[in-house]
Design a protein around this motif. Structure first.
Motif, PDB file in Angstrom:
ATOM      1  N   ILE A 239     147.023 -28.197 -16.021  1.00 10.94           N
ATOM      2  CA  ILE A 239     148.106 -28.507 -16.956  1.00 10.94           C
ATOM      3  C   ILE A 239     148.731 -27.213 -17.442  1.00 10.94           C
ATOM      4  O   ILE A 239     148.034 -26.308 -17.907  1.00 10.94           O
ATOM      5  CB  ILE A 239     147.573 -29.343 -18.133  1.00 10.94           C
ATOM      6  CG1 ILE A 239     147.054 -30.684 -17.602  1.00 10.94           C
ATOM      7  CG2 ILE A 239     148.655 -29.558 -19.183  1.00 10.94           C
ATOM      8  CD1 ILE A 239     146.367 -31.537 -18.636  1.00 10.94           C
ATOM      9  N   ASP A 240     150.048 -27.130 -17.314  1.00  9.08           N
ATOM     10  CA  ASP A 240     150.789 -25.964 -17.788  1.00  9.08           C
ATOM     11  C   ASP A 240     150.715 -25.944 -19.308  1.00  9.08           C
ATOM     12  O   ASP A 240     151.175 -26.865 -19.974  1.00  9.08           O
ATOM     13  CB  ASP A 240     152.248 -26.062 -17.320  1.00  9.08           C
ATOM     14  CG  ASP A 240     153.021 -24.793 -17.601  1.00  9.08           C
ATOM     15  OD1 ASP A 240     152.640 -24.006 -18.493  1.00  9.08           O
ATOM     16  OD2 ASP A 240     154.051 -24.588 -16.931  1.00  9.08           O
ATOM     17  N   MET A 241     150.122 -24.923 -19.862  1.00 11.85           N
ATOM     18  CA  MET A 241     149.933 -24.840 -21.314  1.00 11.85           C
ATOM     19  C   MET A 241     151.118 -24.181 -22.028  1.00 11.85           C
ATOM     20  O   MET A 241     151.077 -23.986 -23.225  1.00 11.85           O
ATOM     21  CB  MET A 241     148.633 -24.089 -21.637  1.00 11.85           C
ATOM     22  CG  MET A 241     147.394 -24.790 -21.059  1.00 11.85           C
ATOM     23  SD  MET A 241     147.269 -26.548 -21.501  1.00 11.85           S
ATOM     24  CE  MET A 241     146.810 -26.389 -23.206  1.00 11.85           C
ATOM     25  N   ASN A 242     152.174 -23.844 -21.292  1.00 18.55           N
ATOM     26  CA  ASN A 242     153.378 -23.297 -21.907  1.00 18.55           C
ATOM     27  C   ASN A 242     153.959 -24.359 -22.831  1.00 18.55           C
ATOM     28  O   ASN A 242     154.245 -25.475 -22.394  1.00 18.55           O
ATOM     29  CB  ASN A 242     154.381 -22.926 -20.817  1.00 18.55           C
ATOM     30  CG  ASN A 242     155.671 -22.373 -21.365  1.00 18.55           C
ATOM     31  OD1 ASN A 242     156.026 -22.563 -22.522  1.00 18.55           O
ATOM     32  ND2 ASN A 242     156.412 -21.689 -20.510  1.00 18.55           N
ATOM     33  N   PRO A 243     154.149 -24.070 -24.119  1.00 16.47           N
ATOM     34  CA  PRO A 243     154.657 -25.092 -25.048  1.00 16.47           C
ATOM     35  C   PRO A 243     156.060 -25.597 -24.722  1.00 16.47           C
ATOM     36  O   PRO A 243     156.470 -26.643 -25.198  1.00 16.47           O
ATOM     37  CB  PRO A 243     154.617 -24.404 -26.415  1.00 16.47           C
ATOM     38  CG  PRO A 243     154.539 -22.947 -26.125  1.00 16.47           C
ATOM     39  CD  PRO A 243     153.900 -22.797 -24.774  1.00 16.47           C
ATOM     40  N   LYS A 244     156.792 -24.898 -23.869  1.00 17.01           N
ATOM     41  CA  LYS A 244     158.134 -25.338 -23.483  1.00 17.01           C
ATOM     42  C   LYS A 244     158.128 -26.150 -22.195  1.00 17.01           C
ATOM     43  O   LYS A 244     159.166 -26.636 -21.768  1.00 17.01           O
ATOM     44  CB  LYS A 244     159.061 -24.131 -23.350  1.00 17.01           C
ATOM     45  CG  LYS A 244     159.294 -23.421 -24.671  1.00 17.01           C
ATOM     46  CD  LYS A 244     160.233 -22.264 -24.510  1.00 17.01           C
ATOM     47  CE  LYS A 244     160.426 -21.571 -25.849  1.00 17.01           C
ATOM     48  NZ  LYS A 244     161.342 -20.456 -25.748  1.00 17.01           N
ATOM     49  N   ALA A 245     156.966 -26.279 -21.554  1.00 18.08           N
ATOM     50  CA  ALA A 245     156.870 -27.014 -20.297  1.00 18.08           C
ATOM     51  C   ALA A 245     156.880 -28.518 -20.558  1.00 18.08           C
ATOM     52  O   ALA A 245     156.418 -28.987 -21.593  1.00 18.08           O
ATOM     53  CB  ALA A 245     155.599 -26.629 -19.549  1.00 18.08           C
ATOM     54  N   VAL A 246     157.420 -29.274 -19.622  1.00 22.85           N
ATOM     55  CA  VAL A 246     157.355 -30.729 -19.667  1.00 22.85           C
ATOM     56  C   VAL A 246     156.266 -31.139 -18.678  1.00 22.85           C
ATOM     57  O   VAL A 246     156.324 -30.774 -17.509  1.00 22.85           O
ATOM     58  CB  VAL A 246     158.709 -31.371 -19.271  1.00 22.85           C
ATOM     59  CG1 VAL A 246     158.594 -32.883 -19.217  1.00 22.85           C
ATOM     60  CG2 VAL A 246     159.787 -30.943 -20.242  1.00 22.85           C
ATOM     61  N   VAL A 247     155.276 -31.855 -19.171  1.00 22.15           N
ATOM     62  CA  VAL A 247     154.135 -32.246 -18.354  1.00 22.15           C
ATOM     63  C   VAL A 247     154.096 -33.767 -18.263  1.00 22.15           C
ATOM     64  O   VAL A 247     154.165 -34.464 -19.277  1.00 22.15           O
ATOM     65  CB  VAL A 247     152.814 -31.715 -18.962  1.00 22.15           C
ATOM     66  CG1 VAL A 247     151.623 -32.153 -18.135  1.00 22.15           C
ATOM     67  CG2 VAL A 247     152.857 -30.202 -19.083  1.00 22.15           C
TER      68      VAL A 247
END
Length: 136
Positions: A30-38
Motif C-alpha cells: 500500500i502506497d503510504m503517500n498521503p496524497k495517493a489514491v488507494v
C-alpha cells in the motif's frame, strides 16, 4: 492462489472463506503517500465520476439516490422528507466548493475479495444495501 497466504484450496472450508482468503502482504503493498489514491479492493473500474444532482450513477446498471443509499439520517440532524437529492448531496460536503465523486469497482469471482481501508477506524454498525433492477 500463488498470492494467498494459504495456497492450498483444500484449506478453505467454504466458498465464502475462499473468496475472503488472506494474501501475502508483499503482494499488494500500500502506497503510504498521503496524497495517493488507494483502491480498497481488487477489481475492474466500471464507472467513475462526479455525483450529479445527488445521484450515484451506474451501480448494477441503475442510478441510485445518495439520500436513499445512505439511509436514514434523522438521528444525525438530516431531515430527508424535505430535502431533495441535490440538497442532500450538498449537505454532505464539508466545504461548498468541494465535489462528491464516486467509483464502481466490479469484483469478478476470481478477484481477491477482502476490502481494506485507507484509514484506521473501528466499525460500530453496518447496513445491507440490496441490489436489484428497481429504481432506488
Amino acid at each position: 492462489m500463488e498470492e494467498a497466504i494459504e495456497p492450498d484450496m483444500r484449506f478453505y472450508p467454504s466458498l465464502n472463506s475462499f473468496f475472503r482468503r488472506a494474501i501475502r502482504p508483499e503482494v499488494r503493498p500500500i502506497d503510504m503517500n498521503p496524497k495517493a489514491v488507494v483502491s480498497p479492493a481488487d477489481g475492474k473500474v466500471l464507472h467513475f465520476g462526479k455525483c450529479k444532482n445527488g445521484l450515484i450513477e451506474q451501480v448494477k446498471g441503475v442510478d441510485y439516490s445518495l439520500k436513499r443509499f445512505f439511509g436514514r439520517w434523522e438521528e444525525t440532524g438530516f431531515t430527508m422528507q424535505k430535502t431533495s437529492d441535490a440538497q442532500f448531496a450538498e449537505r454532505l460536503k464539508v466545504h461548498s466548493e468541494n465535489e462528491l465523486y464516486q467509483i464502481v469497482i466490479y469484483l469478478a469471482p476470481g478477484d481477491y475479495h477482502r476490502f481494506h481501508s485507507p484509514a484506521d477506524f473501528t466499525i460500530t454498525s453496518r447496513r445491507h444495501y440490496p441490489g436489484g433492477k428497481k429504481k432506488f
